[in-house]
Design a protein around this motif. Sequence first.
Motif, short mmCIF file in Angstrom:
data_model
loop_
_atom_site.label_atom_id
_atom_site.label_comp_id
_atom_site.label_asym_id
_atom_site.label_seq_id
_atom_site.Cartn_x
_atom_site.Cartn_y
_atom_site.Cartn_z
N ARG A 168 50.92 35.92 36.92
CA ARG A 168 50.03 36.46 35.70
C ARG A 168 48.84 35.65 35.53
N LYS A 169 49.33 34.55 34.95
CA LYS A 169 48.42 33.79 34.23
C LYS A 169 47.37 33.02 35.13
N ALA A 170 47.81 32.71 36.62
CA ALA A 170 46.60 32.26 37.53
C ALA A 170 45.83 33.25 37.86
N ILE A 171 46.31 34.45 38.13
CA ILE A 171 45.52 35.62 38.76
C ILE A 171 44.39 35.96 37.70
N ARG A 172 44.86 36.24 36.47
CA ARG A 172 43.91 36.68 35.43
C ARG A 172 42.85 35.54 35.38
N ARG A 173 43.26 34.10 35.16
CA ARG A 173 42.09 33.20 35.05
C ARG A 173 41.30 32.93 36.39
N HIS A 174 41.83 33.09 37.37
CA HIS A 174 40.95 32.78 38.72
C HIS A 174 40.17 34.21 39.10
N VAL A 175 40.53 35.47 38.61
CA VAL A 175 39.35 36.37 38.78
C VAL A 175 38.40 36.17 37.77
N ASP A 176 38.66 35.93 36.63
CA ASP A 176 37.53 35.80 35.72
C ASP A 176 36.50 34.59 36.20
N GLU A 177 37.03 33.63 36.67
CA GLU A 177 36.34 32.43 37.10
C GLU A 177 35.55 32.74 38.62
N SER A 178 36.03 33.44 39.41
CA SER A 178 35.49 33.93 40.42
C SER A 178 34.29 34.70 40.00
N LEU A 179 34.42 35.65 39.02
CA LEU A 179 33.43 36.73 38.66
C LEU A 179 32.38 36.10 38.10
N GLY A 180 32.67 34.81 37.45
CA GLY A 180 31.54 33.90 36.75
C GLY A 180 30.86 33.48 37.98
N ARG A 181 31.21 32.67 38.77
CA ARG A 181 30.61 32.18 39.70
C ARG A 181 29.68 33.10 40.59
N LEU A 182 30.14 34.17 40.94
CA LEU A 182 29.55 35.23 41.65
C LEU A 182 28.30 35.97 40.78
N ASP A 215 30.50 41.74 37.88
CA ASP A 215 31.48 42.11 37.08
C ASP A 215 32.75 42.63 37.69
N TYR A 216 32.49 42.83 38.94
CA TYR A 216 33.96 43.42 39.91
C TYR A 216 33.82 42.71 41.37
N LEU A 217 34.95 42.83 41.71
CA LEU A 217 35.35 42.36 43.43
C LEU A 217 35.67 43.56 43.99
N ASP A 218 35.01 43.89 45.22
CA ASP A 218 35.38 45.02 45.75
C ASP A 218 36.81 45.06 46.55
N ILE A 219 36.97 43.73 46.81
CA ILE A 219 38.46 43.42 47.48
C ILE A 219 38.83 42.12 46.87
N TYR A 220 40.22 42.20 46.45
CA TYR A 220 40.68 40.77 45.91
C TYR A 220 42.10 40.60 46.66
N VAL A 273 38.28 44.95 39.63
CA VAL A 273 38.86 44.97 41.19
C VAL A 273 38.68 46.14 41.67
N ARG A 274 38.35 46.64 42.84
CA ARG A 274 38.28 47.98 43.35
C ARG A 274 39.49 48.17 44.15
N TYR A 275 39.74 47.10 45.16
CA TYR A 275 40.78 47.19 46.28
C TYR A 275 41.55 46.00 46.25
N VAL A 276 42.71 45.96 46.79
CA VAL A 276 43.47 44.65 47.07
C VAL A 276 44.10 44.54 48.37
N GLY A 277 44.13 43.17 48.67
CA GLY A 277 44.65 42.99 50.06
C GLY A 277 45.82 41.96 49.85
N LEU A 278 46.26 41.36 51.09
CA LEU A 278 47.32 40.43 51.46
C LEU A 278 46.80 39.58 52.49
N SER A 279 46.59 38.28 52.29
CA SER A 279 46.08 37.44 53.26
C SER A 279 47.31 36.39 53.70
N ASP A 280 47.71 36.06 54.79
CA ASP A 280 48.80 34.77 55.15
C ASP A 280 50.09 35.27 54.60
#
Length: 349
Positions: free
Chosen positions: A104-118, A121-126, A153-160
């Motif tokens: 939880r700690k990593a995800i919440r930090r990374h989503v905010d940082e990604s939104l800032g760089r992009l 205020d939202y990602l279609d897929i995370y 976030v709108r949708y979620v997925g799993l990679s690798d």
Amino acid sequence: MSLTDFRTLGRTGLRVSPLALGTMTFGDPSWGADEATSTEILSRYLAAGGNFVDTANVYMGGRAEEVLGAYLGKHPGLRDRLVIASKFALSMDPGDPNNGGTGRKAIRRHVDESLGRLGTDYLDIYWQHNWDPHTPVEETVSTLDDLVRQGKVRYVGLSDTPAWAVARMATIAEWRGWTPFAAIQVEYNLLERTSEGELFGAARELGLGVIPWSPLANGMLTGKYTRDNQSPAGAGRGAFVGRHLHERTFQVLDALRRIADTLGTTVASVALAWVRQQPMVSSTIIGARTVGQLEANLASLDVVLSAEQLAELDGLTTPDLNFPAAFLNAFGFPAQWGTTTINGVRANA
């Protein structure tokens, strides 16, 4: 076919182009593309009608997201027309154990940082970028559900991610009323087809879309590698193709060249068309270091392989799947079905 022949992603209502633009090369000219070239590639993809752009927080240390964000900032009103995907799990600070992973700690930090760089205020897929064996799946799935409910976030997925973990995470989400997973990302091309076993089986049963990455096997299937030239100039990811440098691969390339000559196209276009025409595939991620490479990849949309051509390539690259796949095909299914045909399929067919 064109980029505007949209497909829905898994069981969702999200419409995506049949080719997604990958941005791993964006922002670093040392082996990828500088910002100007990256911007030109993105502009050309969008002008052709594409709407699906795939990035990640770690691509070029965050530069890929920044390049994409700068483009969006210069084109107000474009954001909502696009499907923008990013990823979490890989560390942006190797010395911090809580920077990476799927907690939880990593995800919440990374989503905010990604939104800032992009600059959105939202990602279609995370996407979960890859499997984390140290975090309970309930923690990851519930955190992603929180992000969807908060509108980040709108949708979620799993990679690798291993098939057993895909199945468990998707089932937990379903049973607890959390946000369902939309799709999986897998390495998938004519030289790497083992996903057809457990991962495709999980996706089929759970209604997940399949998004292949590396459809050209890190450039091995572009046609620039030959028996006489196994280290061609301009091989940006040549270090990744060593495992494919053997006679079986060159036999596949021989077939691809013959089919390409018949159709008046290129080896790469035939290889991409084969991936695109697989029934489980929703959209295929293409990458490019130059506009010319992008144009060549987009040209594959004009290529349609016949049933005979698909069958020939399938036969040349049939994968050895994990137990019990071979056992079931050789003994289990015949023992169940005998000489009968069930749902149009005969044992050992």
